[in-house]
Motif scaffolding. Structure first.
Motif, short mmCIF file in Angstrom:
data_model
loop_
_atom_site.label_atom_id
_atom_site.label_comp_id
_atom_site.label_asym_id
_atom_site.label_seq_id
_atom_site.Cartn_x
_atom_site.Cartn_y
_atom_site.Cartn_z
N ALA A 18 18.18 -64.85 2.91
CA ALA A 18 19.31 -64.81 3.78
C ALA A 18 19.49 -66.22 4.13
O ALA A 18 20.70 -66.58 4.33
CB ALA A 18 18.96 -64.34 5.15
N GLN A 19 18.51 -67.19 3.85
CA GLN A 19 18.81 -68.58 4.07
C GLN A 19 19.35 -69.41 2.93
O GLN A 19 19.50 -70.62 2.86
CB GLN A 19 17.79 -69.23 4.69
CG GLN A 19 17.22 -68.68 6.13
CD GLN A 19 18.39 -68.97 7.11
OE1 GLN A 19 18.85 -70.01 7.36
NE2 GLN A 19 18.73 -67.71 7.78
N VAL A 20 19.49 -68.61 1.93
CA VAL A 20 19.80 -69.66 0.48
C VAL A 20 21.52 -69.47 0.45
O VAL A 20 22.11 -68.56 0.75
CB VAL A 20 19.50 -68.53 -0.70
CG1 VAL A 20 19.97 -69.44 -1.96
CG2 VAL A 20 17.89 -68.78 -0.96
N ALA A 21 21.87 -70.96 0.55
CA ALA A 21 23.32 -71.07 0.58
C ALA A 21 23.99 -70.68 -0.84
O ALA A 21 23.58 -70.73 -1.78
CB ALA A 21 23.61 -72.60 0.71
N ASP A 22 25.40 -70.25 -0.57
CA ASP A 22 26.28 -70.08 -1.93
C ASP A 22 26.68 -71.24 -2.34
O ASP A 22 26.85 -71.57 -3.61
CB ASP A 22 27.36 -68.94 -1.79
CG ASP A 22 26.93 -67.56 -1.02
OD1 ASP A 22 25.82 -67.10 -1.68
OD2 ASP A 22 27.35 -67.24 -0.14
N LEU A 23 26.83 -72.20 -1.76
CA LEU A 23 27.56 -73.33 -1.97
C LEU A 23 27.22 -74.53 -0.98
O LEU A 23 26.92 -74.28 0.38
CB LEU A 23 29.14 -73.10 -1.78
CG LEU A 23 30.06 -74.37 -1.90
CD1 LEU A 23 29.99 -74.62 -3.35
CD2 LEU A 23 31.54 -74.09 -1.78
N ALA A 44 26.52 -76.30 4.28
CA ALA A 44 25.84 -75.36 3.41
C ALA A 44 26.74 -74.08 3.74
O ALA A 44 26.96 -73.95 5.10
CB ALA A 44 24.43 -74.92 3.45
N ILE A 45 27.15 -73.16 2.91
CA ILE A 45 27.97 -72.19 3.07
C ILE A 45 27.35 -70.93 2.25
O ILE A 45 26.79 -70.96 1.35
CB ILE A 45 29.46 -72.30 2.45
CG1 ILE A 45 30.12 -73.61 3.11
CG2 ILE A 45 30.46 -71.12 2.69
CD1 ILE A 45 31.14 -74.30 2.46
N MET A 59 19.91 -80.24 4.01
CA MET A 59 20.57 -79.16 3.17
C MET A 59 19.55 -78.55 2.15
O MET A 59 19.84 -77.48 1.71
CB MET A 59 21.98 -79.46 2.75
CG MET A 59 22.92 -79.66 3.93
SD MET A 59 23.16 -78.66 5.01
CE MET A 59 22.10 -79.06 6.38
N GLU A 60 18.70 -79.57 1.57
CA GLU A 60 17.97 -78.95 0.48
C GLU A 60 17.20 -77.73 0.62
O GLU A 60 17.17 -77.05 -0.19
CB GLU A 60 16.99 -80.31 0.21
CG GLU A 60 17.61 -81.39 -0.52
CD GLU A 60 16.81 -82.54 -0.84
OE1 GLU A 60 15.44 -82.36 -0.63
OE2 GLU A 60 17.17 -83.42 -1.16
N LYS A 61 16.92 -77.52 1.96
CA LYS A 61 16.30 -76.15 2.13
C LYS A 61 16.87 -74.85 1.74
O LYS A 61 16.40 -73.80 1.76
CB LYS A 61 15.55 -76.11 3.33
CG LYS A 61 16.31 -76.21 4.51
CD LYS A 61 15.48 -76.47 5.84
CE LYS A 61 16.49 -76.32 7.02
NZ LYS A 61 15.73 -76.46 8.27
N TYR A 62 18.12 -75.02 1.95
CA TYR A 62 19.30 -73.90 1.56
C TYR A 62 19.46 -73.89 0.18
O TYR A 62 20.25 -72.85 -0.18
CB TYR A 62 20.27 -74.10 2.52
CG TYR A 62 20.01 -74.32 4.05
CD1 TYR A 62 19.64 -73.35 4.81
CD2 TYR A 62 20.40 -75.47 4.84
CE1 TYR A 62 19.24 -73.38 6.15
CE2 TYR A 62 19.87 -75.75 5.96
CZ TYR A 62 19.41 -74.59 6.80
OH TYR A 62 19.24 -74.75 8.01
N GLY A 65 18.21 -71.59 -7.13
CA GLY A 65 19.11 -71.67 -8.59
C GLY A 65 20.44 -71.13 -8.54
O GLY A 65 21.27 -71.58 -9.28
N SER A 66 20.71 -70.14 -7.76
CA SER A 66 21.96 -69.64 -7.54
C SER A 66 23.32 -70.42 -6.82
O SER A 66 24.31 -70.18 -6.90
CB SER A 66 22.02 -68.25 -6.83
OG SER A 66 21.46 -68.30 -5.60
N THR A 67 22.57 -71.42 -5.95
CA THR A 67 23.56 -72.49 -5.21
C THR A 67 24.31 -73.44 -6.21
O THR A 67 23.80 -74.09 -7.01
CB THR A 67 22.53 -73.31 -4.22
OG1 THR A 67 21.92 -72.25 -3.54
CG2 THR A 67 23.56 -73.75 -3.30
#
Length: 546
Positions: A18-23, A44-45, A59-62, A65-67
């Motif tokens: 849930a904490q992985v950003a799309d962008l 992060a979005i 922002m690196e923690k968000y 590979g998909s970001t």
């Protein structure tokens, strides 16, 4: 124990996902409009909302590979601009004459109408936007226009929206008789007999009568209107505007909903109803039954009602305590009686609706503040708005009441520039079109263009204030009024207006730093990339990504 451990690990895994950003945008100057933390480096979005803001490293923690990552390379990002007061275009089936400048001459108009007659079918409207000289000209009557275009309806509308001039055929098309009574909220100019109309109409309910709405709808070019909306939307997005608060003049909110569906626009739109009073004295609140959220249109909301209490100083329509300079003791006039204004207030309170008053004159503001102060209601919770509110700083008493009642002032910097045909106020004028005074007094100040929608033009005028330089804002104050306070002015500050955690990812990456660029370069600013709800709504193709 093993099932519990499995569940625990699953919860941890879902939480991390849930904490992985799309962008993620990084490496920029990001102006948040949040006064507790105005600038960050990265954002992060996820799922259309802001997941986090802070330093590049934070922002690196968000990231996964998909970001998708976009390097701003030092570019400025701002919250999407929110035009808090404007009007969507209308589209009569007509030949539209485009005259040069804001104040064309009567002679230029006549020449242009003659040219238009050569290629306009008989019975089709000819329309034009006019300035002060034509609006005030004794030659500009239906009789002159009848001689010029006897087989065509002609409608001239002032660019500031408070004066209309018809020929006789156009009056017939709009259901206006030659001895028509003044409608509630509007006035007709008459010949010395006191009965016969000259063709000049003052205020919206005179030149666009609510009783003739079905007739006007039948004359609308729907295809052209949808095309106009699409063109406008792309222009707004290219300027970094992600929200638009529309005062529904040309069509009812119901109709704009349908046009918006057809246009399919990636822009946040608020439709503010336009209130009128019927000939029998009953209040007419168009589209009152519409819900705030319209199914299938997540970017559109319907809320608030606007009342046009008076005209403007341009045509000397705003009601003032002092007579207009050079007039024969003319003070302007209010469009409605005090009793009618009381009914507007009570109706809004009953529906718990945000009431928006078009108001600017010293007399009208004083009367309205007195009326509002007598009502036993928690006004700040209803967030009443003064659209324009030119003279709210006429006296300390006015300012104190505006602040106490929680009134939001929506000011329009495009009104600050010189207007052809109207003199500037004398140097040292101590009241009128306040901005800095409102900010210092803690009165919410939002910006709406009410005309040319270029935010960089409006910011330039807000930070210079040609009419009253002492009221100029700082650049940061102007942008906050255009974003954060504009969202507050529509009860949306929890979802937009600043680039902070949890809010919609509505933002713009600008071509230059509007906080440092020389003043004469400010108007050249454009958006390189505009996002609405985390989705790309406009892309100039100038931002690299990896």
């Amino acid at each position: 124990m093993k099932p519990l451990l499995t569940i625990f690990l699953l919860v941890i895994a879902l939480s991390c996902h849930a904490q992985v950003a799309d962008l993620i945008f990084y490496g920029g100057e990001i102006f948040t409009s949040d006064t507790t933390n105005l600038y960050v480096q990265a954002i992060a979005i996820k799922d259309g909302r802001i997941l986090a803001t802070g330093s590049n490293a934070a922002m690196e923690k968000y990231q996964a590979g998909s970001t998708k990552r976009i390097d701003l390379a030092g570019k400025l990002m701002v919250p999407g601009f929110n035009d808090a007061h404007n009007h969507l275009p209308n589209a009569l089936k007509s030949t539209m004459i485009h005259l040069k400048g804001m104040n064309p001459s009567w002679e230029a108009l006549v020449d242009s109408i003659r040219l238009a007659l050569k290629h306009t079918p008989k019975g089709q409207f000819i329309t034009a936007s006019i300035g002060l000289d034509i609006a005030k000209s004794p030659d500009a009557t239906r009789f002159s226009l009848d001689k010029l275009a006897p087989d065509h309806p002609v409608l001239l509308l002032s660019w500031w929206g408070h004066v209309g001039i018809f020929n006789t055929m156009a009056m017939e098309k709009f259901g206006i008789g030659t001895t028509q009574q003044d409608p509630k909220g509007g006035f007709y100019e008459r010949l010395p007999d006191g009965k016969t109309l000259t063709g000049k109409a003052y205020e919206k309910n005179a030149y666009w009568p609510n009783t003739s709405y079905k007739k006007i709808m039948a004359m609308r070019d729907d295809g052209r209107l949808v095309a106009n909306l699409r063109n406008l939307s792309q222009d707004l997005l290219s300027l970094g505007i992600t929200s638009f608060q529309n005062m529904c003049t040309g069509a009812k909110a119901d109709d704009f909903v349908q046009y918006w569906k057809k246009a399919g626009l990636p822009l946040r739109m608020r439709l503010i109803r336009w209130g009128d009073i019927n000939p029998d004295g009953s209040l007419d609140i168009p589209s009152k039954q519409l819900p705030v959220k319209v199914e299938g249109l997540p970017l559109l909301r319907v809320s608030g009602t606007k009342w046009l209490l008076e005209g403007t100083p341009l045509e000397q329509g705003a009601a003032q305590l002092a007579a207009y300079p050079g007039s024969d003791n003319w003070h302007g006039r209010m469009n409605y009686t005090v009793l009618e204004m009381e009914r507007m207030i009570q109706e809004a309170i009953t529906r718990k609706d945000q009431i928006c008053f078009h108001i600017g004159g010293t007399k009208t503001i004083g009367l309205l503040l007195e009326l509002m102060s007598k009502v036993d209601v928690d006004w700040p919770s209803l967030r009443p708005r003064f659209e324009h509110g030119d003279e709210v700083d006429y006296s300390p008493e006015y300012l104190n009441e505006v602040r106490r009642l929680g009134i939001i002032v929506v000011q329009n910097p495009t009104h600050f520039g010189p207007v052809p045909g109207m003199p500037l106020p004398p140097p040292g004028t101590s009241h009128g079109m306040a901005m800095k005074t409102l900010v210092k007094a803690g009165i919410p100040l939002a910006v709406g263009s009410d005309g040319p929608h270029n935010p960089f033009l409006n910011i330039m005028l807000a930070i210079t204030h040609p009419m009253r330089p002492s009221e100029a804002l700082s650049r940061e104050e102007a942008v906050i009024a255009y974003t954060k306070t504009a969202a507050y002015a529509e009860f949306q500050e929890q979802d937009k207006g600043s680039l902070t955690k949890g809010k919609f990812a509505d933002l713009a990456v600008l071509s230059q730093d509007i906080f440092t660029v020389p003043l004469n370069e400010l108007m050249k600013t454009r958006s390189l990339l505009t996002l609405v709800n985390g989705e790309i709504a406009f892309d100039a193709g100038l931002i690299g990504s990896k």
